[in-house]
Design a protein around this motif. Structure first.
Motif, PDB file in Angstrom:
ATOM      1  N   SER A   1       0.825  -1.208   0.000  1.00 22.12           N
ATOM      2  CA  SER A   1       0.000   0.000   0.000  1.00 22.12           C
ATOM      3  C   SER A   1       0.861   1.261   0.000  1.00 22.12           C
ATOM      4  O   SER A   1       0.590   2.211  -0.740  1.00 22.12           O
ATOM      5  N   LYS A   2       1.916   1.299   0.806  1.00 16.05           N
ATOM      6  CA  LYS A   2       2.802   2.466   0.846  1.00 16.05           C
ATOM      7  C   LYS A   2       3.606   2.594  -0.433  1.00 16.05           C
ATOM      8  O   LYS A   2       3.812   3.693  -0.939  1.00 16.05           O
ATOM      9  N   ALA A   3       4.078   1.477  -0.955  1.00 18.09           N
ATOM     10  CA  ALA A   3       4.895   1.505  -2.169  1.00 18.09           C
ATOM     11  C   ALA A   3       4.080   2.023  -3.354  1.00 18.09           C
ATOM     12  O   ALA A   3       4.580   2.816  -4.148  1.00 18.09           O
ATOM     13  N   GLU A   4       2.838   1.591  -3.471  1.00 18.61           N
ATOM     14  CA  GLU A   4       2.002   2.034  -4.590  1.00 18.61           C
ATOM     15  C   GLU A   4       1.712   3.535  -4.504  1.00 18.61           C
ATOM     16  O   GLU A   4       1.626   4.199  -5.527  1.00 18.61           O
ATOM     17  N   LYS A   5       1.585   4.068  -3.297  1.00 21.99           N
ATOM     18  CA  LYS A   5       1.363   5.502  -3.130  1.00 21.99           C
ATOM     19  C   LYS A   5       2.633   6.292  -3.435  1.00 21.99           C
ATOM     20  O   LYS A   5       2.567   7.430  -3.889  1.00 21.99           O
ATOM     21  N   ALA A   6       3.802   5.689  -3.172  1.00 18.10           N
ATOM     22  CA  ALA A   6       5.086   6.383  -3.346  1.00 18.10           C
ATOM     23  C   ALA A   6       5.545   6.429  -4.805  1.00 18.10           C
ATOM     24  O   ALA A   6       6.339   7.284  -5.170  1.00 18.10           O
ATOM     25  N   VAL A   7       5.045   5.514  -5.641  1.00 14.77           N
ATOM     26  CA  VAL A   7       5.493   5.454  -7.035  1.00 14.77           C
ATOM     27  C   VAL A   7       4.885   6.601  -7.832  1.00 14.77           C
ATOM     28  O   VAL A   7       3.671   6.792  -7.841  1.00 14.77           O
ATOM     29  N   LYS A   8       5.747   7.358  -8.494  1.00 18.81           N
ATOM     30  CA  LYS A   8       5.299   8.458  -9.345  1.00 18.81           C
ATOM     31  C   LYS A   8       4.998   7.932 -10.741  1.00 18.81           C
ATOM     32  O   LYS A   8       3.970   8.249 -11.324  1.00 18.81           O
ATOM     33  N   LYS A   9       5.936   7.133 -11.301  1.00 20.81           N
ATOM     34  CA  LYS A   9       5.689   6.533 -12.611  1.00 20.81           C
ATOM     35  C   LYS A   9       6.594   5.329 -12.810  1.00 20.81           C
ATOM     36  O   LYS A   9       7.640   5.204 -12.183  1.00 20.81           O
ATOM     37  N   ILE A  10       6.160   4.445 -13.710  1.00 19.68           N
ATOM     38  CA  ILE A  10       6.949   3.287 -14.092  1.00 19.68           C
ATOM     39  C   ILE A  10       7.782   3.711 -15.301  1.00 19.68           C
ATOM     40  O   ILE A  10       7.241   4.139 -16.314  1.00 19.68           O
ATOM     41  N   LEU A  11       9.114   3.630 -15.176  1.00 24.24           N
ATOM     42  CA  LEU A  11      10.002   4.117 -16.223  1.00 24.24           C
ATOM     43  C   LEU A  11      10.177   3.117 -17.351  1.00 24.24           C
ATOM     44  O   LEU A  11      10.130   3.470 -18.519  1.00 24.24           O
ATOM     45  N   SER A  12      10.432   1.873 -17.009  1.00 25.77           N
ATOM     46  CA  SER A  12      10.645   0.861 -18.056  1.00 25.77           C
ATOM     47  C   SER A  12      10.415  -0.508 -17.473  1.00 25.77           C
ATOM     48  O   SER A  12      10.409  -0.712 -16.278  1.00 25.77           O
ATOM     49  N   GLU A  13      10.254  -1.455 -18.374  1.00 24.78           N
ATOM     50  CA  GLU A  13      10.098  -2.839 -17.995  1.00 24.78           C
ATOM     51  C   GLU A  13      11.255  -3.615 -18.587  1.00 24.78           C
ATOM     52  O   GLU A  13      11.820  -3.226 -19.603  1.00 24.78           O
ATOM     53  N   GLU A  14      11.626  -4.697 -17.944  1.00 23.16           N
ATOM     54  CA  GLU A  14      12.707  -5.537 -18.449  1.00 23.16           C
ATOM     55  C   GLU A  14      12.327  -6.055 -19.829  1.00 23.16           C
ATOM     56  O   GLU A  14      11.168  -6.334 -20.099  1.00 23.16           O
ATOM     57  N   ALA A  15      13.281  -6.170 -20.714  1.00 25.76           N
ATOM     58  CA  ALA A  15      13.099  -6.554 -22.129  1.00 25.76           C
ATOM     59  C   ALA A  15      11.871  -7.418 -22.371  1.00 25.76           C
ATOM     60  O   ALA A  15      11.812  -8.561 -21.961  1.00 25.76           O
ATOM     61  N   GLU A  16      10.895  -6.830 -23.046  1.00 27.12           N
ATOM     62  CA  GLU A  16       9.656  -7.556 -23.356  1.00 27.12           C
ATOM     63  C   GLU A  16       9.854  -8.362 -24.633  1.00 27.12           C
ATOM     64  O   GLU A  16      10.398  -7.876 -25.600  1.00 27.12           O
ATOM     65  N   GLY A  17       9.348  -9.605 -24.614  1.00 27.75           N
ATOM     66  CA  GLY A  17       9.399 -10.419 -25.812  1.00 27.75           C
ATOM     67  C   GLY A  17      10.650 -11.089 -25.964  1.00 27.75           C
ATOM     68  O   GLY A  17      11.368 -11.810 -26.010  1.00 27.75           O
TER      69      GLY A  17
END
Length: 64
Positions: free
Chosen positions: A48-64
């Motif tokens: 719950s605290k972590a989700e409130k603290a996240v401003k944005k997701i920058l990238s995901e590990e190599a998709e595909g």
């Protein structure tokens, strides 16, 4: 609810004392483990605290 995945890079709202803002997600569950990409400090936050603290997701590990 955020769609966080293992090895995602996220930017938090508050800056870490070392000056870094980007964190790597190491563990997901009831708690989320994060590692600062600047100094390597690791911490665990309740989801719950972590989700409130996240401003944005920058990238995901190599998709595909």
């Amino acid at each position: 609810m955020l769609e966080l995945k293992l090895n995602d890079r996220v930017e938090l709202k508050k800056q870490h004392p070392c000056g870094g803002r980007t964190w790597l997600i190491l563990r997901l569950g009831m708690d989320i483990k994060l590692r600062c990409e600047t100094c390597g400090h690791e911490l665990m936050l309740p989801r719950s605290k972590a989700e409130k603290a996240v401003k944005k997701i920058l990238s995901e590990e190599a998709e595909g």
